[in-house]
Design a protein around this motif. Sequence first.
Motif, short mmCIF file in Angstrom:
data_model
loop_
_atom_site.label_atom_id
_atom_site.label_comp_id
_atom_site.label_asym_id
_atom_site.label_seq_id
_atom_site.Cartn_x
_atom_site.Cartn_y
_atom_site.Cartn_z
N ARG A 176 0.84 -1.21 0.00
CA ARG A 176 0.00 0.00 0.00
C ARG A 176 0.87 1.26 0.00
O ARG A 176 0.59 2.25 0.70
N PHE A 177 1.94 1.20 -0.75
CA PHE A 177 2.73 2.41 -0.97
C PHE A 177 1.96 3.33 -1.92
O PHE A 177 1.27 2.84 -2.82
N THR A 178 2.12 4.61 -1.75
CA THR A 178 1.54 5.56 -2.71
C THR A 178 2.50 5.66 -3.89
O THR A 178 3.72 5.71 -3.71
N LYS A 179 1.95 5.72 -5.11
CA LYS A 179 2.84 5.83 -6.28
C LYS A 179 3.48 7.21 -6.29
O LYS A 179 2.82 8.21 -6.02
N PRO A 180 4.79 7.25 -6.60
CA PRO A 180 5.50 8.54 -6.58
C PRO A 180 5.00 9.51 -7.64
O PRO A 180 4.35 9.12 -8.61
N SER B 130 2.52 13.88 -13.28
CA SER B 130 1.66 12.91 -12.59
C SER B 130 1.86 13.17 -11.11
O SER B 130 2.99 13.11 -10.61
N ARG B 131 0.78 13.48 -10.40
CA ARG B 131 0.95 13.82 -8.99
C ARG B 131 1.20 12.56 -8.17
O ARG B 131 0.89 11.45 -8.60
N ARG B 132 1.75 12.78 -6.99
CA ARG B 132 1.97 11.66 -6.06
C ARG B 132 0.63 11.16 -5.55
O ARG B 132 -0.29 11.96 -5.31
N GLU B 133 0.47 9.87 -5.41
CA GLU B 133 -0.76 9.35 -4.83
C GLU B 133 -0.81 9.73 -3.35
O GLU B 133 0.22 9.85 -2.69
N VAL C 268 -4.96 5.39 -2.02
CA VAL C 268 -4.66 3.98 -1.75
C VAL C 268 -5.92 3.19 -1.40
O VAL C 268 -6.04 2.03 -1.73
N VAL C 269 -6.88 3.85 -0.75
CA VAL C 269 -8.10 3.13 -0.36
C VAL C 269 -9.30 3.46 -1.27
O VAL C 269 -10.40 2.99 -1.02
N ARG C 270 -9.04 4.23 -2.33
CA ARG C 270 -10.19 4.76 -3.08
C ARG C 270 -11.02 3.67 -3.76
O ARG C 270 -12.19 3.88 -4.06
N LEU C 271 -10.45 2.52 -4.00
CA LEU C 271 -11.21 1.47 -4.69
C LEU C 271 -11.79 0.45 -3.72
O LEU C 271 -12.50 -0.47 -4.12
N ASP C 272 -11.48 0.58 -2.45
CA ASP C 272 -11.93 -0.40 -1.46
C ASP C 272 -13.41 -0.20 -1.11
O ASP C 272 -13.89 0.93 -1.05
N ILE C 273 -14.07 -1.31 -0.86
CA ILE C 273 -15.48 -1.26 -0.46
C ILE C 273 -15.64 -2.17 0.75
O ILE C 273 -15.14 -3.31 0.75
N ILE C 274 -16.28 -1.67 1.80
CA ILE C 274 -16.62 -2.54 2.93
C ILE C 274 -18.08 -2.97 2.74
O ILE C 274 -18.98 -2.13 2.84
N PRO C 275 -18.32 -4.24 2.43
CA PRO C 275 -19.70 -4.67 2.23
C PRO C 275 -20.51 -4.44 3.51
O PRO C 275 -19.96 -4.52 4.63
N GLU C 276 -21.79 -4.20 3.32
CA GLU C 276 -22.72 -3.90 4.42
C GLU C 276 -22.54 -4.89 5.58
O GLU C 276 -22.44 -4.51 6.75
#
Length: 441
Positions: A404-408, A422-425, A430-438
């Motif tokens: 879970r490193f941020t891309k440079p 290209s900006r640094r992440e 890093v968590v933008r695609l994660d989903i916690i199911p209900e």
Amino acid sequence: MLLGTQRVNAEGHLEIGGCDAIDLVKEFGTPLYVMDEETIRENCRNYKAVFEARYPKNDISFASKAFLNMAICKVVEQEGLSLDVASAGELYTAIRAGFPLDRVLLHGNNKSLFELEMAMDFGVGCIVVDNLLELRQLKTLAEKKGKTQKILLRVTPGIDPHTHRRISTGQEDTKFGLSVANGDALEAITEALEFAPHLKITGIHCHIGSQLLDAHTHEQAIDIMVGFMRTIADATGWMPEDLDIGGGLGIRYTEDQHPPSYEEFGDTLIGALRAALEKYDVPEPRLLQEPGRALVGETGTTLYTVGVIKRVNIPQDPGTRTYVTIDGGMSDNPRPQLYDAVYEVLVANRMGEAKDQEVRIAGKHCETDILIQSTKIGHIETGDILAVQSTGAYNYVMASNYNRFTKPACVFVKDGEADLVSRRETLDDVVRLDIIPERLA
Ligand SMILES: Cc1ncc(COP(=O)(O)O)c(C=O)c1O
């Protein structure tokens, strides 16, 4: 080994594109990919000029897999090169950058229907067909859309380029293309010709491998490809108009590597082409090329901050080893792990000091991610800035979020100005695609 616009400035710092590396670090942080825009432009111009002078019937595409973001699309477009893309994502980047799509070639050994349709809908100039399934899918799509799609057929010349096995692609035992030797390529061409007017095949393509430090395999490939053009013409009555020989020219990663200059490469290639055209009595095709690494590899430098420095005992001489740890590693440069790649390193804030100690440069991932097994540097302290050279190709584009490193970030430097391309992440990225199911909430 200073490359492109790299210099040592009055403060004893590394300078790239007129920018002090230490100032870049202050502004953008580390790890940081620094791309030398002027040298990229010069490389594009020089490569083009070399072939224009020797064989005007030619077209050069930049292989975007080597380095891609929207800014490089602009540079490549402005320098008059075409663009090779190999996925929906690469194509989308070109589209979003406004790259002229009639100058785009789409590659891929397992293109999805989505990718094929996207390419056709956006008017991609040429699709390089890899296999029979794709050929038939493409014909059906073109028919449905009432379009004519230009294609090349990727063939396997059956030669081993003697580079790292993971970047060898011209040999018979490969997932790419169709074999010249066993007749598969000729069969596909015969079928493609029957698919007119939906498909218009204009020629044949091969890519034999990457980081080639001489042009011998290209010479062999050209002989086989031109011989195959003669076979095609004799068998079908159709002579290919385009001959695409892919990319592959190597670069200097270390001082002891001596790839041919563009001029030497051009002399050898065009010499081989003219000899083969005469040998097989084939008219001049348009010569297409797709260099990636050769245009951008030496133009990239990755800057890191030194963290932990550790000395360990080892059984072999000299009995100890110094590990210098950087604030990145395999997530920003997986090439040492993938290909045993080797690199040179400079201490950007202590240029010109005697290189009197041997160290190992290690990353900070939960793997033994050694970036450089052994290199000589001078005095080194925590907080110093290391500059790893020749990271312009297959680095930024291969970056991952492992651990879970941020891309440079990536900056273009030119004439003393640095622009973020290209900006640094961020941690939120890093968590933008994660989903916690209900049910887990
Ligand atoms: C089809 C094709 N063309 C061009 C290239 C670019 O190769 P290089 O960066 O070695 O010039 C590649 C690299 O993998 C490729 O697969």
